[in-house]
Motif scaffolding. Structure first.
Motif, PDB file in Angstrom:
ATOM      1  N   ARG A   6      66.267 -92.682   4.084  1.00 47.39           N
ATOM      2  CA  ARG A   6      67.120 -92.934   5.258  1.00 47.39           C
ATOM      3  C   ARG A   6      68.420 -92.142   5.172  1.00 47.39           C
ATOM      4  O   ARG A   6      68.909 -91.617   6.178  1.00 47.39           O
ATOM      5  N   ASP A   7      68.982 -92.051   3.953  1.00 50.70           N
ATOM      6  CA  ASP A   7      70.210 -91.283   3.779  1.00 50.70           C
ATOM      7  C   ASP A   7      69.986 -89.810   4.091  1.00 50.70           C
ATOM      8  O   ASP A   7      70.898 -89.108   4.542  1.00 50.70           O
ATOM      9  N   ALA A   8      68.759 -89.332   3.884  1.00 55.87           N
ATOM     10  CA  ALA A   8      68.411 -87.938   4.199  1.00 55.87           C
ATOM     11  C   ALA A   8      68.057 -87.755   5.668  1.00 55.87           C
ATOM     12  O   ALA A   8      67.691 -86.650   6.081  1.00 55.87           O
ATOM     13  N   GLY A   9      68.151 -88.814   6.454  1.00 48.72           N
ATOM     14  CA  GLY A   9      67.938 -88.713   7.894  1.00 48.72           C
ATOM     15  C   GLY A   9      66.504 -88.898   8.339  1.00 48.72           C
ATOM     16  O   GLY A   9      66.179 -88.615   9.497  1.00 48.72           O
ATOM     17  N   LEU A  10      65.618 -89.407   7.460  1.00 48.29           N
ATOM     18  CA  LEU A  10      64.218 -89.565   7.824  1.00 48.29           C
ATOM     19  C   LEU A  10      63.975 -90.909   8.509  1.00 48.29           C
ATOM     20  O   LEU A  10      64.685 -91.892   8.260  1.00 48.29           O
ATOM     21  N   GLU A  11      62.962 -90.929   9.350  1.00 49.50           N
ATOM     22  CA  GLU A  11      62.472 -92.177   9.925  1.00 49.50           C
ATOM     23  C   GLU A  11      61.507 -92.797   8.920  1.00 49.50           C
ATOM     24  O   GLU A  11      60.527 -92.165   8.519  1.00 49.50           O
ATOM     25  N   VAL A  12      61.774 -94.029   8.502  1.00 48.52           N
ATOM     26  CA  VAL A  12      60.976 -94.678   7.466  1.00 48.52           C
ATOM     27  C   VAL A  12      60.177 -95.826   8.072  1.00 48.52           C
ATOM     28  O   VAL A  12      60.724 -96.673   8.782  1.00 48.52           O
ATOM     29  N   GLU A  13      58.877 -95.834   7.781  1.00 49.79           N
ATOM     30  CA  GLU A  13      58.009 -96.948   8.140  1.00 49.79           C
ATOM     31  C   GLU A  13      57.419 -97.516   6.859  1.00 49.79           C
ATOM     32  O   GLU A  13      56.873 -96.770   6.047  1.00 49.79           O
ATOM     33  N   TYR A  14      57.517 -98.817   6.715  1.00 51.13           N
ATOM     34  CA  TYR A  14      57.191 -99.465   5.446  1.00 51.13           C
ATOM     35  C   TYR A  14      56.306-100.675   5.699  1.00 51.13           C
ATOM     36  O   TYR A  14      56.634-101.533   6.527  1.00 51.13           O
ATOM     37  N   ALA A  15      55.188-100.744   4.994  1.00 42.83           N
ATOM     38  CA  ALA A  15      54.296-101.900   5.074  1.00 42.83           C
ATOM     39  C   ALA A  15      54.033-102.428   3.670  1.00 42.83           C
ATOM     40  O   ALA A  15      53.976-101.670   2.699  1.00 42.83           O
ATOM     41  N   GLN A  16      53.891-103.737   3.598  1.00 39.50           N
ATOM     42  CA  GLN A  16      53.589-104.403   2.325  1.00 39.50           C
ATOM     43  C   GLN A  16      52.666-105.577   2.620  1.00 39.50           C
ATOM     44  O   GLN A  16      52.831-106.260   3.629  1.00 39.50           O
ATOM     45  N   ASN A  17      51.700-105.773   1.763  1.00 37.54           N
ATOM     46  CA  ASN A  17      50.797-106.918   1.926  1.00 37.54           C
ATOM     47  C   ASN A  17      51.209-108.062   1.016  1.00 37.54           C
ATOM     48  O   ASN A  17      52.072-107.905   0.139  1.00 37.54           O
ATOM     49  N   THR A  18      50.607-109.199   1.208  1.00 39.51           N
ATOM     50  CA  THR A  18      50.616-110.251   0.207  1.00 39.51           C
ATOM     51  C   THR A  18      49.195-110.771   0.095  1.00 39.51           C
ATOM     52  O   THR A  18      48.552-111.081   1.102  1.00 39.51           O
ATOM     53  N   THR A  19      48.668-110.783  -1.125  1.00 39.94           N
ATOM     54  CA  THR A  19      47.279-111.174  -1.355  1.00 39.94           C
ATOM     55  C   THR A  19      47.214-112.697  -1.447  1.00 39.94           C
ATOM     56  O   THR A  19      47.204-113.279  -2.532  1.00 39.94           O
ATOM     57  N   ASP A  20      47.218-113.336  -0.277  1.00 37.87           N
ATOM     58  CA  ASP A  20      47.341-114.796  -0.242  1.00 37.87           C
ATOM     59  C   ASP A  20      46.005-115.513  -0.316  1.00 37.87           C
ATOM     60  O   ASP A  20      45.922-116.703   0.008  1.00 37.87           O
TER      61      ASP A  20
END
Length: 414
Positions: free
Chosen positions: A71-85
């Motif tokens: 983000r500091d470098a100016g990029l668009e960040v998309e982030y996904a995380q699961n939870t193995t429930d």
């Protein structure tokens, strides 16, 4: 599923470099975005049957740092995380404690959220429970059956068949061993150690991983086009990453204990489903030891974030203690880690409270040094040392420097 509260991140003026990270698959430093303006990150989440230990915290902090640097470098960040429930360790813990597995998962996910908020970890844009994705995973497994990448194995204790992935069927962008760089003997040993079943009769290859587990008495299951059952471990991440982020993603992240079989097999599933790689880079955090052994739920030598907080630790000091070690290194936690970090934090707070406006050229030089360190494979120890050096050298505090420590290291001073 909801994630957790987003901490504020200040914007710091100036130009920041794009980070390079160590790619396990190639063994080289890479820019996983390939020069694009979008960065897609998938980090494997917890199996929610015990509290957040320092190994968890260090992993999510490492990828929090990567997101901040992007983000500091100016990029668009998309982030996904699961939870193995839903998974065997969760079911076993629930049975041991005489509680409903869904209640246990919900309580531990809530604890994890609170720990992440306390540490000011940026939440994923998509926080995905596997139990919400069962139909989509089943459809993916059915597709793998239709295309010849999956096969049935009869069971003795179920009316249905289990489904396995054929690791030896050629794909366009994956061959067994591509991501882990391991020999077969090592893979067999790790499969047996880390949730695989190399001795299962009826499999084409001992390394073939489970895609779908047919329903057993007393176990949770879902009615799907495959019949009643539940997903295997690796396929869930392949499906969620592809669905939420599109393939290939920039970085597949997690602890080094996920290199094999989890990330190796997830990559194979993605290649068979989408005919392209799962990720441009596979980035892994080191293991943290305590009392001479790797921190592990099975060993019972957990140092938990909640335990440290309940004992009065400043969450910023916990964060600073973890940032003082290279994310990819194996290292051992001692109680003095927190003591040292608390002392360092007090020095930083006192510096931030200073009234001297400082010299703009000095501040700009420190900003550049800190940015350079975190962009070089997330060298947070180097960034921490750069702040220490600036303070020891008499660099006067400026709002820009305080914002930099907050934006890149996630520590709000004062």
């Amino acid at each position: 599923m909801r994630a957790w509260q987003v901490p504020s991140v200040p914007d710091v003026p100036g130009s920041a470099p794009r980070p390079v990270v160590h790619d396990t698959a190639s063994g080289k430093p890479v820019d996983p975005t390939g020069g694009e303006e979008r960065a897609a990150l998938y980090v494997c989440g917890i199996t929610p049957y015990d509290a957040t230990h320092l190994g968890h915290a260090a992993t999510y902090l490492a990828f929090d740092t990567l997101g901040r640097v992007w983000r500091d470098a100016g990029l668009e960040v998309e982030y996904a995380q699961n939870t193995t429930d839903v998974d065997d360790p969760l079911l076993e813990r629930a049975a041991r404690d005489g509680v409903d597995w869904r209640d246990l998962a919900a309580s531990q996910i809530d604890l994890f959220r609170r720990d992440m908020e306390a540490l000011r970890i940026l939440p994923p844009d998509d926080y995905v429970a596997v139990t919400d994705e069962v139909e989509r995973v089943a459809a993916a497994v059915a597709f793998l059956q239709e295309t010849g990448y999956a096969y049935d194995v009869p069971t003795d204790d179920s009316d249905g068949d289990d489904v396995y992935f054929d690791v030896n069927r050629p794909t366009e962008s994956w061959t067994l061993g591509d991501e882990s760089r391991l020999d077969r003997e090592t893979m067999l040993a790790l499969s047996a150690e880390r949730g695989g079943d190399p001795d299962r009769p009826g499999k084409r290859d001992p390394l073939d991983p489970l895609l779908w587990r047919a329903a057993r008495d007393g176990e949770p299951s879902w009615d799907t086009e495959l019949g009643p059952g539940r997903p295997g471990w690796h396929i869930e991440c392949s499906v969620i990453a592809g669905d939420k982020l599109g393939l290939p993603i920039s970085v597949q992240g997690g602890g080094s204990d996920l290199v094999f079989p989890h990330h190796e097999m997830s990559a194979g599933h993605a290649a068979a489903l989408a005919h392209q790689p799962l990720a441009h880079a596979y980035v892994h955090t080191g293991m943290i030891a305590y009392q001479g052994e790797k921190i592990s739920k099975s060993l019972g030598n957990l140092v938990t974030v909640r335990g440290l907080l309940d004992d009065g630790a400043d969450p910023r000091a916990i964060r600073l203690a973890l940032l003082s070690h290279k994310y990819s290194d194996d290292w051992e936690w001692f109680d003095t880690e927190l003591t040292s970090a608390t002392t360092r934090l007090a020095t930083w707070d006192a510096w931030a409270a200073g009234s001297d406006a400082g010299h703009a050229d000095d501040a700009a030089d420190v900003v550049a040094r800190v940015r350079a360190r975190v962009a070089d494979d997330l060298d947070t120890p180097g960034a921490v040392a750069a702040v220490d050096t600036a303070i020891a050298g008499g660099t006067a505090v400026t709002p820009e420097l305080v914002d930099l420590v907050d934006a890149l290291l996630g520590i709000r001073l004062g």
